[in-house]
Motif scaffolding. Structure first.
Motif, short mmCIF file in Angstrom:
data_model
loop_
_atom_site.label_atom_id
_atom_site.label_comp_id
_atom_site.label_asym_id
_atom_site.label_seq_id
_atom_site.Cartn_x
_atom_site.Cartn_y
_atom_site.Cartn_z
N ARG A 1 0.83 -1.20 0.00
CA ARG A 1 0.00 0.00 0.00
C ARG A 1 0.87 1.26 0.00
N LEU A 2 2.01 1.24 0.73
CA LEU A 2 2.89 2.41 0.76
C LEU A 2 3.50 2.68 -0.62
N ASN A 3 3.84 1.61 -1.33
CA ASN A 3 4.36 1.80 -2.68
C ASN A 3 3.34 2.45 -3.60
N GLY A 4 2.11 2.12 -3.44
CA GLY A 4 1.09 2.75 -4.25
C GLY A 4 0.95 4.23 -3.96
N ILE A 5 0.96 4.54 -2.64
CA ILE A 5 0.86 5.96 -2.28
C ILE A 5 2.07 6.75 -2.81
N ILE A 6 3.29 6.15 -2.72
CA ILE A 6 4.50 6.86 -3.18
C ILE A 6 4.44 7.07 -4.69
N SER A 7 3.92 6.06 -5.42
CA SER A 7 3.85 6.22 -6.88
C SER A 7 2.86 7.30 -7.27
N GLU A 8 1.83 7.54 -6.45
CA GLU A 8 0.86 8.58 -6.75
C GLU A 8 1.35 9.95 -6.29
N ASN A 9 2.16 10.01 -5.27
CA ASN A 9 2.66 11.28 -4.74
C ASN A 9 4.20 11.19 -4.63
N GLU A 10 4.84 11.26 -5.76
CA GLU A 10 6.29 11.10 -5.78
C GLU A 10 7.00 12.28 -5.14
N SER A 11 6.60 13.51 -5.50
CA SER A 11 7.32 14.69 -5.00
C SER A 11 7.20 14.80 -3.49
N GLU A 12 5.99 14.54 -2.93
CA GLU A 12 5.82 14.62 -1.49
C GLU A 12 6.68 13.57 -0.80
N ALA A 13 6.76 12.37 -1.38
CA ALA A 13 7.54 11.31 -0.75
C ALA A 13 9.02 11.66 -0.74
N VAL A 14 9.53 12.27 -1.82
CA VAL A 14 10.95 12.67 -1.87
C VAL A 14 11.25 13.72 -0.83
N GLU A 15 10.33 14.69 -0.64
CA GLU A 15 10.56 15.74 0.35
C GLU A 15 10.56 15.16 1.76
N VAL A 16 9.68 14.17 2.01
CA VAL A 16 9.65 13.55 3.34
C VAL A 16 10.96 12.87 3.63
N LEU A 17 11.45 12.09 2.69
CA LEU A 17 12.71 11.38 2.88
C LEU A 17 13.87 12.36 3.05
N ARG A 18 13.88 13.45 2.26
CA ARG A 18 14.98 14.41 2.36
C ARG A 18 14.94 15.14 3.69
N SER A 19 13.73 15.42 4.19
CA SER A 19 13.64 16.11 5.48
C SER A 19 14.17 15.22 6.60
N TRP A 20 13.94 13.93 6.48
CA TRP A 20 14.50 13.02 7.49
C TRP A 20 16.03 13.03 7.43
N MET A 21 16.53 13.02 6.23
CA MET A 21 17.98 12.92 6.08
C MET A 21 18.69 14.21 6.52
N VAL A 22 18.08 15.38 6.24
CA VAL A 22 18.73 16.65 6.58
C VAL A 22 18.61 16.95 8.06
N GLU A 23 17.37 16.82 8.62
CA GLU A 23 17.18 17.19 10.01
C GLU A 23 17.71 16.13 10.97
N GLY A 24 17.72 14.92 10.55
CA GLY A 24 18.22 13.87 11.44
C GLY A 24 17.32 13.66 12.66
N GLU A 25 16.02 13.86 12.47
CA GLU A 25 15.09 13.71 13.61
C GLU A 25 14.97 12.24 14.00
N PRO A 26 15.09 11.91 15.24
CA PRO A 26 14.98 10.50 15.64
C PRO A 26 13.57 9.98 15.44
N ALA A 27 13.47 8.71 15.18
CA ALA A 27 12.16 8.08 14.95
C ALA A 27 11.41 7.97 16.26
#
Length: 535
Positions: free
Chosen positions: A509-535
């Motif tokens: 299901r997550l792959n389907g959402i990412i394929s429909e919203n590619e730009s939002e998914a890239v920004e989410v991943l980049r924000s994790w990588m830049v800010e380094g916020e713990p899970a």
């Protein structure tokens, strides 16, 4: 602009330093291209100057605010200002060309100057003044004069001196008239010199110019005689056959040896009486033969008839002496090298062909008349072995001339090949730096994404999926076109608690959402990588 800033922020420190260096190099080469393209064209002002003359010219240019360049012994100025600068500097006496005149005598003092020093300085001054006079005319570019004068001593025998002048003409070669003028100028300036004691050398060809009699045997004198004879024949024949219908070649074989002839002729048939002497002699004698001398013979009326009679004799002699002067001729002939030993003339006349009969229009009679004219014009001498050859042949038609194309608006543009080569090299370096150094740095992909820890609860099999209840924040100091909102991942995925759903179904299901919203998914991943916020 925002995308460029995003790429710049994604670069690491080493790539940023390389990009800055490459950018500065491209900017520097671009400025160099502009400078070369807009730089004024340089032209030669003077070359081969002495150090003192070059310094004086450079000082004058700096005083006028002229931008100049120095290359070796040559001085270059903007091409549009060269002629005006030459005229203005010539008005100031620059450059002096290293020839000093009578100002050399100003530095001599009477206490420390000997007679030899004064004679040497005076000779240098005269040489410099003569050289200045020659270069002041428009016919000569430079001149050097050397005078060989005997020492001024009252006890020395007076000997004749000599002089030489080496001149560089402005255009062409030195003519015989110019050489003769130089000889008379030097002979008039130096006491004791005659025009025959001066040698003139053409610096452009390195040849000695012929003397006033034209008999020096030099190649320049021979060429001048040939050219003179050729012009005479052409001018004579063109009056008959027309301009362009005759070709004349003259060849002179000169003599290369000097010859002195002493001749004495006596004519016995022609005599003149210059004196006459006449001498006359007369002698008389008497002889008394037989008889005796008596008293009677001594008396006046004595017996005179007695005995034999005496005999008397007279002798007359006349002598005459006449002195005659015999006719005598003495000749001393000196033949110098450079005279004409043999003369050869070749004349080619354009033969006219009658179009109707295809017969030549110039007959043998006309050609023979033209040959006699040529022989008279060149001074033909059969005893000397001269030859005159005249032929009539049809000339080849000249090739058709093609009108030159209109050069257009680029006719007045001056193209400097060296400047074009420099512009091409600098432009090529700029293009290489931009395409192969700066562009790959700016267009490099961002670094690989780092996956989150695999031991997070509930997502061991999700391969880096976000954890529940995590809020997505925009990256620091970044502006994006995507509107970021807070959302719950579980609700977005339609999941409840992690244990209520299978991991594989959540990943699908997550792959389907990412394929429909590619730009939002890239920004989410980049924000994790830049800010380094713990899970």
């Amino acid at each position: 602009m925002s995308r460029l800033l995003m790429r710049w922020s994604a670069l690491d420190t080493s790539r940023k330093i390389m990009a800055v260096i490459a950018g500065l190099a491209v900017l520097g080469t671009f400025i160099l291209v502009l400078r070369l393209g807009t730089a004024p064209e340089r032209s030669l002002l003077f070359s081969g100057l002495e150090a003192s003359d070059a310094g004086a010219v450079m000082s004058a240019l700096e005083g006028r605010g002229i931008n100049y360049e120095v290359s070796g012994t040559s001085i270059f100025v903007p091409a549009d200002q060269r002629d005006a600068l030459r005229l203005s500097l010539a008005g100031e006496g620059l450059p002096a060309m290293g020839s000093a005149g009578y100002e050399l005598l100003d530095n001599l003092s009477g206490f420390s100057t000997t007679s030899e020093m004064f004679d040497a300085a005076h000779k240098r001054a005269v040489e410099g003044e003569i050289a200045r006079t020659l270069t002041s005319t428009r016919h000569f570019r430079s001149a050097r004069v050397h005078i060989s004068a005997p020492p001024s001593s009252p006890f020395a025998r007076q000997t004749s001196g000599a002089a030489s002048a080496t001149v560089l003409p402005t255009v062409g070669h030195v003519t015989s008239e110019q050489a003769q003028a130089i000889r008379h100028l030097i002979a008039s300036a130096v006491p004791g010199l005659g025009p025959g004691d001066v040698s003139v050398i053409d610096a452009s060809s390195g040849e000695v110019m012929p003397g006033e009699d034209g008999a020096t045997g030099s190649a320049a004198g021979i060429r001048e005689q040939e050219s003179d004879l050729k012009s005479r024949v052409e001018r004579l024949l063109e009056a008959r056959v027309g301009p362009g219908n005759v070709i004349v070649e003259v060849s002179i074989l000169p003599t290369f040896e000097n010859e002195q002839i002493f001749e004495r002729r006596i004519d016995p048939d022609s005599r003149i009486a210059i004196s006459m002497e006449t001498e006359q002699r007369r002698a008389s004698s008497s002889d008394a033969a037989g008889g005796q001398v008596t008293v009677a013979s001594n008396l006046p009326e004595g017996d005179t008839n007695g005995g034999d009679r005496s005999s008397n004799s007279d002798d007359n002699e006349t002598r005459e002496r006449v002195n005659y002067e015999i006719s005598e001729t003495r000749r001393e002939v000196e033949r110098l090298a450079g005279g004409i030993q043999r003369l050869s003339v070749a004349v080619l006349v354009n033969q006219q062909i009658d179009a109707a009969t295809d017969a030549p229009l110039r007959g043998e009679e006309e050609l023979e008349g033209l040959r006699e004219l040529v022989a008279s014009a060149v001074g033909f001498n059969e005893a000397r072995g001269d030859s005159v050859t005249l032929r009539a042949m049809e000339f080849m038609a000249p090739p058709e001339l093609v009108a030159p194309e209109d050069p257009g608006f680029l006719a007045g543009v001056r193209i400097n090949p060296m400047q074009l080569i420099q512009l091409g090299i600098v432009s090529g370096v700029t293009l290489i730096l931009g395409l192969f150094v700066l562009r790959p740095i700016l267009t490099a992909p961002p670094p690989a994404l780092v996956a989150p820890p695999a031991e997070l609860p509930g997502i061991a099999d999700t391969a880096g999926l976000p954890t529940p209840d995590m809020q997505v924040l925009p990256p620091l100091d970044q502006t994006t076109d995507v509107e970021m909102v807070d959302f719950d991942i579980d609700s977005a995925l339609g999941l409840g608690a992690p244990e209520a759903s299978d991991g594989a179904e959540a990943v699908e299901r997550l792959n389907g959402i990412i394929s429909e919203n590619e730009s939002e998914a890239v920004e989410v991943l980049r924000s994790w990588m830049v800010e380094g916020e713990p899970a």
